[in-house]
Design an enzyme around this catalytic site. Structure first.
Site, PDB file in Angstrom:
ATOM      1  N   GLN A  89     -10.140  -4.019  -3.357  1.00 38.01           N
ATOM      2  CA  GLN A  89     -11.434  -3.577  -2.844  1.00 38.01           C
ATOM      3  C   GLN A  89     -12.542  -3.840  -3.866  1.00 38.01           C
ATOM      4  OE1 GLN A  89     -12.094  -2.095   0.343  1.00 38.01           O
ATOM      5  NE2 GLN A  89     -14.127  -2.734  -0.341  1.00 38.01           N
ATOM      6  N   CYS A  95     -16.298   1.423   0.607  1.00 36.33           N
ATOM      7  CA  CYS A  95     -15.120   0.602   0.935  1.00 36.33           C
ATOM      8  C   CYS A  95     -14.722   0.728   2.404  1.00 36.33           C
ATOM      9  CB  CYS A  95     -13.967   0.967   0.017  1.00 36.33           C
ATOM     10  SG  CYS A  95     -13.391   2.667   0.168  1.00 36.33           S
ATOM     11  N   ARG A  97       0.884  -1.179   0.000  1.00 35.30           N
ATOM     12  CA  ARG A  97       0.000   0.000   0.000  1.00 35.30           C
ATOM     13  C   ARG A  97       0.914   1.219   0.000  1.00 35.30           C
ATOM     14  NH1 ARG A  97      -5.311   1.378   3.523  1.00 35.30           N
ATOM     15  NH2 ARG A  97      -6.104  -0.005   1.895  1.00 35.30           N
ATOM     16  N   ARG A 151     -13.327  -8.907   1.800  1.00 36.22           N
ATOM     17  CA  ARG A 151     -11.907  -8.672   1.494  1.00 36.22           C
ATOM     18  C   ARG A 151     -11.099  -9.919   1.854  1.00 36.22           C
ATOM     19  NH1 ARG A 151      -9.851  -3.430   1.387  1.00 36.22           N
ATOM     20  NH2 ARG A 151      -7.909  -4.488   0.853  1.00 36.22           N
ATOM     21  N   ASP A 195     -17.277   7.000  -1.598  1.00 34.02           N
ATOM     22  CA  ASP A 195     -16.028   6.884  -0.838  1.00 34.02           C
ATOM     23  C   ASP A 195     -15.794   8.228  -0.156  1.00 34.02           C
ATOM     24  OD1 ASP A 195     -13.536   6.040   0.084  1.00 34.02           O
ATOM     25  OD2 ASP A 195     -12.554   6.127  -1.875  1.00 34.02           O
ATOM     26  N   HIS A 211      -7.382   0.711  -6.440  1.00 35.49           N
ATOM     27  CA  HIS A 211      -7.600  -0.143  -5.261  1.00 35.49           C
ATOM     28  C   HIS A 211      -8.268  -1.450  -5.721  1.00 35.49           C
ATOM     29  CE1 HIS A 211      -7.828  -1.283  -1.216  1.00 35.49           C
ATOM     30  NE2 HIS A 211      -8.723  -0.443  -0.738  1.00 35.49           N
TER      31      HIS A 211
END
Ligand code: CP
Ligand code: NVA
Length: 305
Positions: free
Chosen positions: A133, A259, A103, A287, A219, A130
């Site tokens: 996700q 998310c 990340r 996830r 988001d 991402h």
């Protein structure tokens, strides 16, 4: 041939169909407390240059559940924070571990790492994408509503890493995104890496974007790394809050996803995220299951046991 997972477009529709089916099987076994440890003696390196709750817990727990182990590194507690070249870090870490999740900030960093890695590299979020996700989000949609092909997804908010990745997914899995972003925060189609622009439509009015869709998603207004823009973003995004009025424009059985982490009263009203159409907790849990299927696929290919 070794595969990396640096963006959603790194896998084909056929590979996604495989991974979603494996995720279903792996999740069902996990729910039955059935041991499944195909990655015994394998090690996952987790490299975080930004904060995380879900990504860390899901990868770490997932790797242990598959029989492997984990090494956790951050910028502050490794030589990454003291300017060791990414190329050298990749050479060293990939000689000692079997798979790496990163990340970080710029996508170019993870690409340089992957180019010098002997083992598969997974994108655990960059400024641009991402993919893990969206893998979980689409698996969650399939669990609740069946195939996503031909469906409509409304994106209400920032033209950020999540929005880019939704567009890539629509392109590959053949669904449509209704995209509504404030002026100045649009998706850059070239950066999103979308080949076929028929996979999305843009809407000035976020409520219009929600009309007839099967899923509404949003988001945070300010992603990690953009905190200096917080005040300007609060003003620009004020009308991009997912409300029950917006949900009422969607299909009656439309789902809501986020998310997480979420800011109730900013990008989403509490009665939407905590309401009956929201599947955010399944989305977060998934996830774990999809990333176990992803690691299995990247390390072992198409296993059938
Ligand atoms: N959704 C997500 O990636 O959460 P974390 O930042 O907590 O990992
Ligand atoms: N767009 C957000 C997602 C967090 C999981 C960020 O990049 O901070």
């Amino acid at each position: 041939m070794m595969k990396h997972y640096l963006q959603f477009s790194d896998l084909t529709a056929d590979e996604y169909a495989w991974i979603f089916e494996r995720a279903r099987i792996i999740k069902a076994r996990f729910k039955q407390y059935e041991k499944y440890q195909p990655l015994t003696d394998r090690t996952l390196a987790l490299i975080f240059e930004k904060a995380s709750t879900r990504t860390r817990v899901s990868f770490e727990a997932g790797m242990y559940q598959l029989g492997g182990s984990v090494v956790h590194l951050t910028t502050g507690d490794s030589q990454l924070g003291r300017s060791e070249p990414i190329e050298d870090s990749a050479r060293v870490i990939s000689r000692m571990t079997d798979i790496v999740m990163i990340r970080t900030f710029e996508q170019t960093k993870i690409e340089v790492f992957a180019a010098h890695s002997r083992v598969p590299v997974i994108n655990g979020l960059t400024n641009e994408y991402h993919p893990c996700q969206i893998l979980a989000d689409i698996f969650t949609f399939i669990e609740h509503r069946g195939p996503i092909t031909g469906k409509k997804v409304a994106w209400v908010g920032d033209g950020n890493n999540m929005a880019n990745t939704w567009l890539q997914a629509a392109d590959i899995l053949d669904f449509t995104v209704h995209l509504s972003t404030p002026r100045g925060y649009e998706v850059d189609q070239r950066l999103a890496g979308v080949k076929n622009n028929a996979c999305y439509q843009t809407f000035k009015d976020p409520s219009e974007a929600c009309v007839g869709v099967d899923l509404v998603t949003t988001d945070v207004w300010t992603s990690m790394g953009y905190e200096a823009e917080n005040e300007a973003r609060r003003a620009a995004f004020a009308s991009w809050r997912v409300s029950n009025d917006m949900m009422a424009r969607a299909q009656p059985n439309a789902l809501f996803m986020h998310c997480l982490p979420a800011h109730r009263g900013e990008e989403v009203d509490a009665d939407v995220i905590d309401g009956p159409q929201s599947v955010v907790w399944d989305e977060a849990e998934n996830r774990l299951h999809v990333q176990k299927a992803l690691m299995e696929y990247l390390l072992l290919g198409r296993v059938t046991d």
